[in-house]
Scaffold this motif. Structure first.
Motif, PDB file in Angstrom:
ATOM      1  N   ALA A  75     118.063   8.679  14.225  1.00 33.58           N
ATOM      2  CA  ALA A  75     119.404   8.351  13.731  1.00 33.58           C
ATOM      3  C   ALA A  75     119.700   8.736  12.290  1.00 33.58           C
ATOM      4  CB  ALA A  75     119.648   6.849  13.893  1.00 33.58           C
ATOM      5  N   GLU A  76     118.744   9.255  11.535  1.00 32.88           N
ATOM      6  CA  GLU A  76     118.956   9.442  10.111  1.00 32.88           C
ATOM      7  C   GLU A  76     120.156  10.329   9.783  1.00 32.88           C
ATOM      8  OE1 GLU A  76     116.011   9.153  11.809  1.00 32.88           O
ATOM      9  OE2 GLU A  76     114.823  10.530  10.616  1.00 32.88           O
ATOM     10  N   THR A  77     120.264  11.471  10.445  1.00 32.41           N
ATOM     11  CA  THR A  77     121.313  12.418  10.083  1.00 32.41           C
ATOM     12  C   THR A  77     122.690  11.777  10.164  1.00 32.41           C
ATOM     13  OG1 THR A  77     119.988  14.273  10.862  1.00 32.41           O
ATOM     14  CG2 THR A  77     122.331  14.648  10.589  1.00 32.41           C
ATOM     15  N   SER A  78     122.971  11.089  11.251  1.00 34.68           N
ATOM     16  CA  SER A  78     124.281  10.464  11.410  1.00 34.68           C
ATOM     17  C   SER A  78     124.514   9.403  10.344  1.00 34.68           C
ATOM     18  CB  SER A  78     124.411   9.855  12.801  1.00 34.68           C
ATOM     19  OG  SER A  78     124.365  10.861  13.785  1.00 34.68           O
ATOM     20  N   PHE A  79     123.481   8.592  10.073  1.00 37.91           N
ATOM     21  CA  PHE A  79     123.675   7.529   9.106  1.00 37.91           C
ATOM     22  C   PHE A  79     123.790   8.083   7.689  1.00 37.91           C
ATOM     23  CE2 PHE A  79     121.584   4.751  12.392  1.00 37.91           C
ATOM     24  CZ  PHE A  79     122.749   4.092  12.714  1.00 37.91           C
ATOM     25  N   GLY A 137     113.851   4.217  22.836  1.00 41.38           N
ATOM     26  CA  GLY A 137     113.443   3.481  24.024  1.00 41.38           C
ATOM     27  C   GLY A 137     112.112   2.786  23.822  1.00 41.38           C
ATOM     28  N   MET A 138     111.505   2.975  22.624  1.00 39.13           N
ATOM     29  CA  MET A 138     110.243   2.317  22.285  1.00 39.13           C
ATOM     30  C   MET A 138     110.417   1.336  21.133  1.00 39.13           C
ATOM     31  SD  MET A 138     107.639   5.571  22.358  1.00 39.13           S
ATOM     32  CE  MET A 138     106.218   4.528  22.006  1.00 39.13           C
ATOM     33  N   PHE A 139     111.173   1.749  20.107  1.00 35.37           N
ATOM     34  CA  PHE A 139     111.458   0.898  18.961  1.00 35.37           C
ATOM     35  C   PHE A 139     112.965   0.887  18.749  1.00 35.37           C
ATOM     36  CE2 PHE A 139     110.315   5.170  17.450  1.00 35.37           C
ATOM     37  CZ  PHE A 139     111.495   5.555  16.820  1.00 35.37           C
ATOM     38  N   THR A 140     113.452  -0.071  17.974  1.00 37.59           N
ATOM     39  CA  THR A 140     114.893  -0.181  17.790  1.00 37.59           C
ATOM     40  C   THR A 140     115.246  -0.032  16.314  1.00 37.59           C
ATOM     41  OG1 THR A 140     114.795  -2.590  17.559  1.00 37.59           O
ATOM     42  CG2 THR A 140     115.145  -1.687  19.774  1.00 37.59           C
ATOM     43  N   LEU A 141     116.495   0.367  16.075  1.00 32.85           N
ATOM     44  CA  LEU A 141     117.043   0.509  14.737  1.00 32.85           C
ATOM     45  C   LEU A 141     118.445  -0.086  14.714  1.00 32.85           C
ATOM     46  CD1 LEU A 141     115.986   4.216  14.048  1.00 32.85           C
ATOM     47  CD2 LEU A 141     114.910   2.172  13.094  1.00 32.85           C
ATOM     48  N   SER A 172     121.195  -0.740   4.868  1.00 29.95           N
ATOM     49  CA  SER A 172     120.674   0.067   5.974  1.00 29.95           C
ATOM     50  C   SER A 172     120.900   1.548   5.726  1.00 29.95           C
ATOM     51  CB  SER A 172     121.326  -0.356   7.289  1.00 29.95           C
ATOM     52  OG  SER A 172     120.997  -1.699   7.605  1.00 29.95           O
ATOM     53  N   ILE A 173     122.083   1.895   5.240  1.00 29.41           N
ATOM     54  CA  ILE A 173     122.375   3.296   4.951  1.00 29.41           C
ATOM     55  C   ILE A 173     121.440   3.825   3.873  1.00 29.41           C
ATOM     56  CG2 ILE A 173     124.123   4.831   3.955  1.00 29.41           C
ATOM     57  CD1 ILE A 173     126.208   3.011   5.430  1.00 29.41           C
ATOM     58  N   GLU A 174     121.177   3.001   2.860  1.00 29.35           N
ATOM     59  CA  GLU A 174     120.229   3.401   1.818  1.00 29.35           C
ATOM     60  C   GLU A 174     118.823   3.567   2.385  1.00 29.35           C
ATOM     61  OE1 GLU A 174     120.662   0.354  -1.077  1.00 29.35           O
ATOM     62  OE2 GLU A 174     122.615   1.065  -1.798  1.00 29.35           O
ATOM     63  N   ALA A 175     118.446   2.683   3.305  1.00 27.03           N
ATOM     64  CA  ALA A 175     117.122   2.781   3.922  1.00 27.03           C
ATOM     65  C   ALA A 175     116.988   4.054   4.733  1.00 27.03           C
ATOM     66  CB  ALA A 175     116.863   1.553   4.808  1.00 27.03           C
ATOM     67  N   PHE A 176     118.013   4.386   5.506  1.00 24.40           N
ATOM     68  CA  PHE A 176     117.973   5.631   6.275  1.00 24.40           C
ATOM     69  C   PHE A 176     117.913   6.839   5.353  1.00 24.40           C
ATOM     70  CE2 PHE A 176     119.781   3.054   9.813  1.00 24.40           C
ATOM     71  CZ  PHE A 176     118.781   3.308  10.727  1.00 24.40           C
ATOM     72  N   GLY A 177     118.600   6.755   4.210  1.00 25.71           N
ATOM     73  CA  GLY A 177     118.536   7.845   3.248  1.00 25.71           C
ATOM     74  C   GLY A 177     117.132   8.057   2.723  1.00 25.71           C
ATOM     75  N   VAL A 189     108.131  -6.894  14.482  1.00 20.88           N
ATOM     76  CA  VAL A 189     109.521  -7.258  14.225  1.00 20.88           C
ATOM     77  C   VAL A 189     109.743  -7.510  12.739  1.00 20.88           C
ATOM     78  CG1 VAL A 189     111.316  -8.984  14.644  1.00 20.88           C
ATOM     79  CG2 VAL A 189     109.921  -8.151  16.547  1.00 20.88           C
ATOM     80  N   ASP A 190     108.821  -8.226  12.106  1.00 20.61           N
ATOM     81  CA  ASP A 190     108.952  -8.497  10.676  1.00 20.61           C
ATOM     82  C   ASP A 190     108.893  -7.202   9.867  1.00 20.61           C
ATOM     83  OD1 ASP A 190     109.119 -11.204  11.211  1.00 20.61           O
ATOM     84  OD2 ASP A 190     106.996 -11.606  10.776  1.00 20.61           O
ATOM     85  N   HIS A 191     108.042  -6.301  10.289  1.00 19.51           N
ATOM     86  CA  HIS A 191     107.924  -5.010   9.597  1.00 19.51           C
ATOM     87  C   HIS A 191     109.236  -4.228   9.672  1.00 19.51           C
ATOM     88  CE1 HIS A 191     106.435  -1.024   8.471  1.00 19.51           C
ATOM     89  NE2 HIS A 191     106.893  -0.567   9.620  1.00 19.51           N
ATOM     90  N   MET A 192     109.818  -4.158  10.854  1.00 17.32           N
ATOM     91  CA  MET A 192     111.052  -3.398  11.030  1.00 17.32           C
ATOM     92  C   MET A 192     112.217  -4.069  10.306  1.00 17.32           C
ATOM     93  SD  MET A 192     110.141  -0.716  12.705  1.00 17.32           S
ATOM     94  CE  MET A 192     111.632   0.032  13.375  1.00 17.32           C
ATOM     95  N   ARG A 193     112.287  -5.396  10.384  1.00 18.16           N
ATOM     96  CA  ARG A 193     113.365  -6.106   9.681  1.00 18.16           C
ATOM     97  C   ARG A 193     113.271  -5.866   8.182  1.00 18.16           C
ATOM     98  NH1 ARG A 193     112.926 -11.924  12.888  1.00 18.16           N
ATOM     99  NH2 ARG A 193     114.240 -11.367  14.681  1.00 18.16           N
ATOM    100  N   GLY A 194     112.039  -5.787   7.678  1.00 18.09           N
ATOM    101  CA  GLY A 194     111.848  -5.599   6.249  1.00 18.09           C
ATOM    102  C   GLY A 194     112.377  -4.281   5.725  1.00 18.09           C
ATOM    103  N   LEU A 195     112.557  -3.310   6.614  1.00 19.81           N
ATOM    104  CA  LEU A 195     113.063  -2.004   6.197  1.00 19.81           C
ATOM    105  C   LEU A 195     114.542  -2.052   5.846  1.00 19.81           C
ATOM    106  CD1 LEU A 195     111.356   0.227   8.917  1.00 19.81           C
ATOM    107  CD2 LEU A 195     110.637  -0.061   6.531  1.00 19.81           C
ATOM    108  N   PHE A 196     115.249  -3.067   6.372  1.00 24.16           N
ATOM    109  CA  PHE A 196     116.717  -3.093   6.241  1.00 24.16           C
ATOM    110  C   PHE A 196     117.216  -4.342   5.530  1.00 24.16           C
ATOM    111  CE2 PHE A 196     115.424  -0.795  10.052  1.00 24.16           C
ATOM    112  CZ  PHE A 196     115.927   0.466   9.751  1.00 24.16           C
ATOM    113  N   THR A 197     116.323  -5.043   4.816  1.00 23.70           N
ATOM    114  CA  THR A 197     116.742  -6.238   4.090  1.00 23.70           C
ATOM    115  C   THR A 197     116.413  -6.098   2.612  1.00 23.70           C
ATOM    116  OG1 THR A 197     114.612  -7.301   4.571  1.00 23.70           O
ATOM    117  CG2 THR A 197     116.440  -7.738   6.080  1.00 23.70           C
TER     118      THR A 197
END
Length: 274
Positions: free
Chosen positions: A181-185, A136-140, A209-214, A266-274
Motif C-alpha cells: 500500500a505504500e505508493t497509494s498512501f 491476506g497474511m498481515f493487515t494495514l 499513518s501516512i508518515e509511517a508509510f512514507g 498485534v502490538d508490533h503492528m499497532r506500534g507502527l501507526f501510533t
C-alpha cells in the motif's frame, strides 16, 4: 500438446506480464480483460487469444471459457489475477464499495473457478493459481476491505485445495508482498481523506499513518515480471505446494506474522501507526 493458460485481468500489470511470460515459455494464452481493446500488444503475439471477461458478469465468464476451449481445444491452467484494492477509513466507505471489493476479489474468483472446473474434471487434470497479497497474511490501516477480501481468498483457496486434490487438480496461491500500500498512501494526504468525508477525529491517526508509510517507502518492491515468474513456477513445478511468496520483507511484516506470538504481533503492528 501445447498447454494453455487462462488469465483474468490481463490488460495490465501482473496479468499482462504473466500473459507475455507464459507465451514466451511455449504456452497458448487466453488473455481476458474487461476491455479487449487494451490487449492490442498481446493480440499481436502468436498463440494468444484476447477476449472479454468481467469477473462481475457470469455470462462473460462462461463465454470466455468457451472461447478459450474452442480456440485451443483445452485449458490446462487458470490464473485468477483480476482484482483491485479499496482504500479508505472503514467508517467512510459506502456499503456498495465494500460489496464491490468482495464481488471482484472473492466472488469473481469463485465464479471463474466454478466455470472452468467441469472442464478440468473432464480432463482429470488442471491447475488453479490464485493471486493473493501480503494483505491476506498481515493487515494495514486504511485497507480493511482489501485485507478482508484477501483473507477470504486465502481461506477459500486453502479449503478448495483439499477438495480438488483427489481429482488431480492443483490449487496454488501466489502472494506478492513487501509493498502492498505504500505508493497509494504516499500520494495521499490527510486533506485527501477529508475530502472523502472521513470524520476529522481520524485525522491525527491518518497523519501518523501516512508518515509511517512514507518512512517505509524505501523498501524494495517487486515488479510485475517478478510476480509473473513465480506464477509460472507455481503453474509448472508439478508439486502440491500451496503458497508461493514473492517480494521483499524489509519491513518485516511477514516475519512478524510468522514468528511472533499473536498479541506480540498485534502490538508490533499497532506500534507502527501510533
Amino acid at each position: 500438446m501445447t498447454r494453455t493458460v487462462f488469465i483474468t485481468g490481463a490488460s495490465s500489470g501482473i496479468g499482462k506480464a504473466s500473459a507475455k511470460l507464459f507465451q514466451a515459455s511455449g504456452f497458448n494464452v487466453v488473455a481476458t480483460m474487461r476491455n479487449p481493446e487494451a490487449g492490442e500488444e498481446l493480440r499481436e503475439l502468436p498463440g494468444v487469444l484476447v477476449t472479454s471477461l468481467d469477473v462481475e458478469d457470469e455470462a462473460s465468464i462462461k463465454a470466455a471459457v468457451a472461447a478459450g476451449i474452442e480456440r485451443f481445444g483445452k485449458i490446462d491452467v487458470l490464473v485468477n489475477n483480476a482484482g483491485y484494492g479499496l482504500y479508505g477509513i472503514f467508517e467512510s466507505t459506502p456499503k456498495e464499495k465494500l460489496q464491490q471489493q468482495f464481488a471482484v476479489n472473492v466472488f469473481g474468483v469463485m465464479d471463474v473457478t466454478r466455470a472452468i472446473l467441469p472442464h478440468f474434471r473432464q480432463n482429470s487434470a488442471g491447475t488453479i493459481v490464485n493471486v493473493s497479497s501480503g494483505a491476506g497474511m498481515f493487515t494495514l490501516p486504511m485497507i480493511s476491505a482489501y485485507c478482508a477480501s484477501k483473507f477470504a481468498l486465502e481461506g477459500f483457496t486453502e479449503s478448495l485445495s483439499y477438495e480438488l486434490l483427489s481429482l488431480n487438480i492443483g490449487v496454488k496461491l501466489v502472494i506478492p508482498h513487501g509493498g502492498v500500500a505504500e505508493t497509494s498512501f504516499q500520494q495521499r494526504s490527510t486533506s485527501d481523506f477529508a475530502r472523502d468525508g472521513t470524520p476529522q477525529e481520524y485525522h491525527p491517526f491518518l497523519q501518523r499513518s501516512i508518515e509511517a508509510f512514507g518512512r517505509m517507502g524505501g523498501a524494495l518492491t517487486m515488479t510485475s515480471h517478478d510476480v509473473a515468474k513465480v506464477i509460472l513456477e507455481a503453474a509448472t513445478d508439478g508439486t502440491s505446494r500451496l503458497r508461493y511468496l514473492v517480494g521483499d520483507d524489509a519491513r518485516g511484516f511477514v516475519k512478524a506474522r510468522r514468528e511472533l506470538a499473536d498479541q506480540d504481533y498485534v502490538d508490533h503492528m499497532r506500534g507502527l501507526f501510533t
